[in-house]
Design a protein around this motif. Structure first.
Motif, PDB file in Angstrom:
ATOM      1  N   ASN A  88       0.857  -1.186   0.000  1.00  0.00           N
ATOM      2  CA  ASN A  88       0.000   0.000   0.000  1.00  0.00           C
ATOM      3  C   ASN A  88       0.894   1.237   0.000  1.00  0.00           C
ATOM      4  N   PRO A  89       0.963   2.053  -1.036  1.00  0.00           N
ATOM      5  CA  PRO A  89       0.123   1.993  -2.226  1.00  0.00           C
ATOM      6  C   PRO A  89       0.543   0.819  -3.114  1.00  0.00           C
ATOM      7  N   HIS A  90      -0.370   0.387  -3.929  1.00  0.00           N
ATOM      8  CA  HIS A  90      -0.070  -0.723  -4.831  1.00  0.00           C
ATOM      9  C   HIS A  90      -0.231  -0.265  -6.277  1.00  0.00           C
ATOM     10  N   HIS A  91       0.482  -0.965  -7.158  1.00  0.00           N
ATOM     11  CA  HIS A  91       0.343  -0.697  -8.588  1.00  0.00           C
ATOM     12  C   HIS A  91      -1.104  -0.991  -8.956  1.00  0.00           C
ATOM     13  N   HIS A  92      -1.721  -0.056  -9.641  1.00  0.00           N
ATOM     14  CA  HIS A  92      -3.149  -0.222  -9.881  1.00  0.00           C
ATOM     15  C   HIS A  92      -3.517  -0.343 -11.361  1.00  0.00           C
ATOM     16  N   SER A  93      -2.994   0.551 -12.195  1.00  0.00           N
ATOM     17  CA  SER A  93      -3.341   0.503 -13.610  1.00  0.00           C
ATOM     18  C   SER A  93      -2.360   1.349 -14.413  1.00  0.00           C
ATOM     19  N   TYR A 114      -0.448   4.342 -12.503  1.00  0.00           N
ATOM     20  CA  TYR A 114      -1.261   4.720 -11.354  1.00  0.00           C
ATOM     21  C   TYR A 114      -0.960   3.802 -10.177  1.00  0.00           C
ATOM     22  N   GLU A 115      -0.730   4.428  -9.028  1.00  0.00           N
ATOM     23  CA  GLU A 115      -0.580   3.696  -7.772  1.00  0.00           C
ATOM     24  C   GLU A 115      -1.671   4.189  -6.836  1.00  0.00           C
ATOM     25  N   TYR A 116      -2.223   3.271  -6.065  1.00  0.00           N
ATOM     26  CA  TYR A 116      -3.413   3.577  -5.287  1.00  0.00           C
ATOM     27  C   TYR A 116      -3.277   3.077  -3.853  1.00  0.00           C
ATOM     28  N   TYR A 117      -3.563   3.975  -2.903  1.00  0.00           N
ATOM     29  CA  TYR A 117      -3.668   3.585  -1.500  1.00  0.00           C
ATOM     30  C   TYR A 117      -5.087   3.060  -1.289  1.00  0.00           C
ATOM     31  N   THR A 118      -5.204   1.840  -0.834  1.00  0.00           N
ATOM     32  CA  THR A 118      -6.511   1.240  -0.594  1.00  0.00           C
ATOM     33  C   THR A 118      -7.348   2.136   0.316  1.00  0.00           C
ATOM     34  N   GLY A 119      -8.570   2.407  -0.099  1.00  0.00           N
ATOM     35  CA  GLY A 119      -9.496   3.192   0.698  1.00  0.00           C
ATOM     36  C   GLY A 119      -9.382   4.695   0.538  1.00  0.00           C
ATOM     37  N   GLU A 120      -8.396   5.177  -0.183  1.00  0.00           N
ATOM     38  CA  GLU A 120      -8.216   6.618  -0.367  1.00  0.00           C
ATOM     39  C   GLU A 120      -9.068   7.110  -1.535  1.00  0.00           C
ATOM     40  N   LYS A 122      -8.204   9.289  -3.816  1.00  0.00           N
ATOM     41  CA  LYS A 122      -7.422   9.619  -5.012  1.00  0.00           C
ATOM     42  C   LYS A 122      -6.207   8.707  -5.123  1.00  0.00           C
ATOM     43  N   ALA A 123      -5.696   8.607  -6.335  1.00  0.00           N
ATOM     44  CA  ALA A 123      -4.512   7.795  -6.598  1.00  0.00           C
ATOM     45  C   ALA A 123      -3.361   8.698  -7.034  1.00  0.00           C
ATOM     46  N   PHE A 124      -2.164   8.160  -7.021  1.00  0.00           N
ATOM     47  CA  PHE A 124      -0.986   8.847  -7.549  1.00  0.00           C
ATOM     48  C   PHE A 124      -0.820   8.463  -9.011  1.00  0.00           C
ATOM     49  N   LYS A 125      -0.345   9.405  -9.814  1.00  0.00           N
ATOM     50  CA  LYS A 125      -0.056   9.060 -11.202  1.00  0.00           C
ATOM     51  C   LYS A 125       1.329   9.565 -11.560  1.00  0.00           C
ATOM     52  N   TYR A 126       1.977   8.802 -12.404  1.00  0.00           N
ATOM     53  CA  TYR A 126       3.324   9.117 -12.864  1.00  0.00           C
ATOM     54  C   TYR A 126       3.311   9.107 -14.379  1.00  0.00           C
ATOM     55  N   LYS A 127       3.581  10.254 -14.981  1.00  0.00           N
ATOM     56  CA  LYS A 127       3.664  10.335 -16.441  1.00  0.00           C
ATOM     57  C   LYS A 127       5.119  10.114 -16.830  1.00  0.00           C
ATOM     58  N   SER A 128       5.315   9.253 -17.793  1.00  0.00           N
ATOM     59  CA  SER A 128       6.671   8.894 -18.169  1.00  0.00           C
ATOM     60  C   SER A 128       6.668   8.328 -19.589  1.00  0.00           C
ATOM     61  N   LYS A 129       7.634   7.493 -19.859  1.00  0.00           N
ATOM     62  CA  LYS A 129       7.710   6.807 -21.154  1.00  0.00           C
ATOM     63  C   LYS A 129       8.318   5.433 -20.922  1.00  0.00           C
ATOM     64  N   ILE A 130       8.068   4.558 -21.857  1.00  0.00           N
ATOM     65  CA  ILE A 130       8.707   3.249 -21.890  1.00  0.00           C
ATOM     66  C   ILE A 130       9.290   3.109 -23.287  1.00  0.00           C
ATOM     67  N   PRO A 145       9.706   2.961 -17.313  1.00  0.00           N
ATOM     68  CA  PRO A 145       8.968   4.182 -16.956  1.00  0.00           C
ATOM     69  C   PRO A 145       9.282   4.594 -15.515  1.00  0.00           C
ATOM     70  N   ILE A 146       9.182   5.873 -15.256  1.00  0.00           N
ATOM     71  CA  ILE A 146       9.453   6.401 -13.924  1.00  0.00           C
ATOM     72  C   ILE A 146       8.240   6.188 -13.022  1.00  0.00           C
ATOM     73  N   THR A 147       8.512   5.736 -11.815  1.00  0.00           N
ATOM     74  CA  THR A 147       7.486   5.613 -10.772  1.00  0.00           C
ATOM     75  C   THR A 147       8.096   6.188  -9.502  1.00  0.00           C
ATOM     76  N   ALA A 148       7.438   6.023  -8.393  1.00  0.00           N
ATOM     77  CA  ALA A 148       7.979   6.474  -7.114  1.00  0.00           C
ATOM     78  C   ALA A 148       9.294   5.763  -6.809  1.00  0.00           C
ATOM     79  N   ASP A 149       9.493   4.583  -7.378  1.00  0.00           N
ATOM     80  CA  ASP A 149      10.686   3.792  -7.102  1.00  0.00           C
ATOM     81  C   ASP A 149      11.950   4.259  -7.817  1.00  0.00           C
ATOM     82  N   ASN A 150      11.823   5.031  -8.869  1.00  0.00           N
ATOM     83  CA  ASN A 150      13.018   5.423  -9.616  1.00  0.00           C
ATOM     84  C   ASN A 150      13.011   6.873 -10.065  1.00  0.00           C
ATOM     85  N   GLN A 151      12.369   7.735  -9.319  1.00  0.00           N
ATOM     86  CA  GLN A 151      12.336   9.169  -9.676  1.00  0.00           C
ATOM     87  C   GLN A 151      13.683   9.807  -9.432  1.00  0.00           C
TER      88      GLN A 151
END
Length: 151
Positions: A88-93, A114-120, A122-130, A145-151
């Motif tokens: 949590n947050p988890h990869h969502h879509s 998109y990463e989503y905290y269960t029950g929240e 709103k979700a987080f979104k990361y715009k990037s490229k692959i 692609p960039i996420t919270a793990d590799n910003q």
């Protein structure tokens, strides 16, 4: 009998009018290069593995160059964490936009992850490229692609 003939004539006229009316839409024509569709399928499969937290499936889809880079930098564990993420947050879509050919055998696709905290609410979104490259007969992910793990 006369009534059936009148109905049949009416239906025939309606059918002929329907054939004469213009129909909106595009006629399907082969216009997209096969290598684009194959590269897109690889990007889609990789991101599907990301959403499903399947590090092994994601690993099988990365290029030799990216794999070598991860091994040199001792980041095999980092890649596994990148794919699995947190509970949590988890990869969502994800969304993939129209790609472009950077050079022969290399495509870049804009993505939103998109990463989503269960029950929240709103979700987080990361715009990037692959980026996907062709290695032999296969297409492989070469830029993550960039996420919270590799910003």
């Amino acid at each position: 009998m006369q009534r059936n003939i009148t109905i049949m004539k009416g239906l025939t006229i309606i059918f002929l009018l329907m054939l004469a009316l213009p129909v909106e839409g595009n006629v399907l024509q082969p216009s997209i290069p096969a290598n684009y569709v194959e590269a897109l399928q690889t990007a889609d499969s990789f991101l599907w593995a990301w959403v499903n937290r399947d590090a092994d499936a994601g690993r099988r889809l990365i290029s030799r160059g990216l794999s070598s880079k991860l091994q040199k930098e001792n980041n095999e564990e980092w890649f596994r964490n990148y794919m699995i993420g947190l509970s949590n947050p988890h990869h969502h879509s994800f969304e993939i936009g129209s790609g472009k050919e950077i050079k022969p055998k290399r495509f870049s696709f804009p993505v939103t992850l998109y990463e989503y905290y269960t029950g929240e609410p709103k979700a987080f979104k990361y715009k990037s490229k692959i980026e996907v490259i062709q290695e032999g007969d296969s297409w492989r992910v070469d830029v993550l692609p960039i996420t919270a793990d590799n910003q």
